[in-house]
Design a protein around this motif. Sequence first.
Motif, PDB file in Angstrom:
ATOM      1  N   LYS A 168       0.335   4.248  -2.919  1.00 42.38           N
ATOM      2  CA  LYS A 168       0.024   5.591  -2.430  1.00 42.38           C
ATOM      3  C   LYS A 168       1.327   6.433  -2.681  1.00 42.38           C
ATOM      4  O   LYS A 168       1.126   7.789  -3.192  1.00 42.38           O
ATOM      5  N   SER A 171       1.121  -1.317   0.001  1.00 42.06           N
ATOM      6  CA  SER A 171       0.200   0.080  -0.024  1.00 42.06           C
ATOM      7  C   SER A 171       0.961   1.441  -0.072  1.00 42.06           C
ATOM      8  O   SER A 171       0.668   2.268  -0.581  1.00 42.06           O
ATOM      9  N   ALA A 182      -4.228   1.420  -7.640  1.00 43.31           N
ATOM     10  CA  ALA A 182      -4.223   2.681  -7.325  1.00 43.31           C
ATOM     11  C   ALA A 182      -5.478   3.191  -7.426  1.00 43.31           C
ATOM     12  O   ALA A 182      -6.233   3.861  -6.483  1.00 43.31           O
ATOM     13  N   LEU A 222      -2.212  13.712   2.750  1.00 43.07           N
ATOM     14  CA  LEU A 222      -1.769  12.431   2.297  1.00 43.07           C
ATOM     15  C   LEU A 222      -0.430  12.178   2.918  1.00 43.07           C
ATOM     16  O   LEU A 222      -0.308  10.843   3.755  1.00 43.07           O
ATOM     17  N   PHE A 229       7.012   4.892   1.193  1.00 47.55           N
ATOM     18  CA  PHE A 229       6.061   6.152   0.331  1.00 47.55           C
ATOM     19  C   PHE A 229       7.082   7.197   0.022  1.00 47.55           C
ATOM     20  O   PHE A 229       6.910   7.409  -1.233  1.00 47.55           O
ATOM     21  N   LYS A 271      -7.863   2.145  -4.612  1.00 43.64           N
ATOM     22  CA  LYS A 271      -7.863   3.020  -3.557  1.00 43.64           C
ATOM     23  C   LYS A 271      -8.526   4.270  -3.455  1.00 43.64           C
ATOM     24  O   LYS A 271      -8.893   4.888  -2.467  1.00 43.64           O
TER      25      LYS A 271
END
Length: 524
Positions: free
Chosen positions: A124, A120, A287, A385, A400, A290
């Motif tokens: 993201k 994930s 993506a 985010l 990330f 999500k």
Amino acid sequence: MAVDKKNIFAHLKSDFPAGLVVYLVALPLCLGVALASTGDPNRLFSGIIAGMVGGIVVGALSGSALGVAGPAAGLVVIILGALDTLGSFEALLLAVVLCGIIQLIAGFLNAGIIGYYFPSSVIKGMLAAIGITLILKEIPHAFGYDKDFFGDESFTQPDGHNTFSELYYSVRYSSTGAIIISLISIAVLILFERPFMKKIQLFRFLPGALFVVILGTIINMTFAAVKPEWAMAGDHLVKLPVANTAQEFISFFSMPDFSMISNPDIYTVAFTLAIVASLETLLSVEATDKLDPYKRSTPTNRELKAQGVGNIVSGLIGGLPVTQVIIRSSANIDSGGKTKMATIIHGTLLLVSAIFIPYFLNMIPLAALAAILLLVGYKLSKVSLYKKMYELGWDQFIPFVVTIAAILVTDLLKGIAIGMVVAIYFILRKNYKHSYHYKKEEHKEGEVITLQLSQEVTFLNKGSINHTLSMLPRDCTVIIDGTKSLNIDYDVLEIIEDFKNHTAPTRNITVKTVGIKGVSVMGH
């Protein structure tokens, strides 16, 4: 409001405006990718064909509610290399058809399961990176400096410049007219986001992007009449091929060169396209799911099959290879699309407009379209985010951030690969720590140590278990308890067996195993 999954016509009030916005975004992207991929202005329509097929064919067959397929910037370098290797566009079309067949077979072989193994944090990071990339890449178009093709995502450029140096040149060689159109367009788009605008009946159905395109075109026409030096022309406008007759329109389509079927290079290109297009599709699927406000899950094997059929059709009629693409999918979600009818509508509009109104489309300034993508980019990379990912801890935040940085300075797939390596490191580190529970007790006969194995014990855990066993004190008793384990890999069983039968006796360690099949129960 719940979404009617069975009737794709049930949400036309939402899907038609969304499809219209996706169409406006997709039109210059299709043309830009086609020009960059072929280097031939006469092949621009190959991008439109891919967009139509991605919308209508893939859209109809896909199980994705919001994903949009079409020609992708990530395949540009592969296509350019393939054209040099194969020698003709028609030979490339044959490779696209074979690519589709490979994807179709992969779908039936359940290869789509790969899509469920992207962490994930990396997905993201990809979304945030695409958002930043959109902002950085569209600023030059918003400033009227259009040296890179519309929709370009790569950091380095064939002319030796890169994403950041292009920003410098866009400011240095900016166009007053483009800046005015961009600023007005952004202001209008922000205005359309305000709640009070939704109360006006007309603006409930009319998307802000359409209003921006119409307004931008009118402003540019006004510049041409009263201030010619500010007017956008040439490369600063949409450049859709115009057919004067039906026969000329049909000539825009091409057939593959099937005489090249025995050329081994065809198969090399086909497999390369299939692998890269499938990976990009599976990443975009993950993506998009999500971002889906209804949190629906796309069947990835069905998606590979749909993409395979799409590439077969696209190759047969003269189109570029297609993949699911996150930029168009994000525009669909931001515009309120609810079902796959939105992507079908966008493909249909590409077809209809290419036939009936190409002259009017060629009056649209790219600065207005750049404003739309700038807002899409901002929504993909909001500050909230980054805060959320930071709050999740370093094992989520570092992969990330690394994914974002890697995509920005390389390209999508290379950046994802780098992000995956970092994410896997943290996964292995976590597995190393949490494969068992260590408990030590004191008894008259000596220390009794219990290793309670976790539910899933895989080969990833064998390093930590082997290290713990090697560090056990002499003259103790160790109980290795697998009663709570659903699965214990052979690699781990082998380590336990070797320790029990060979290492433990030399250190006077008594080993008892509980609930572990495959390991002898006799102690030492």
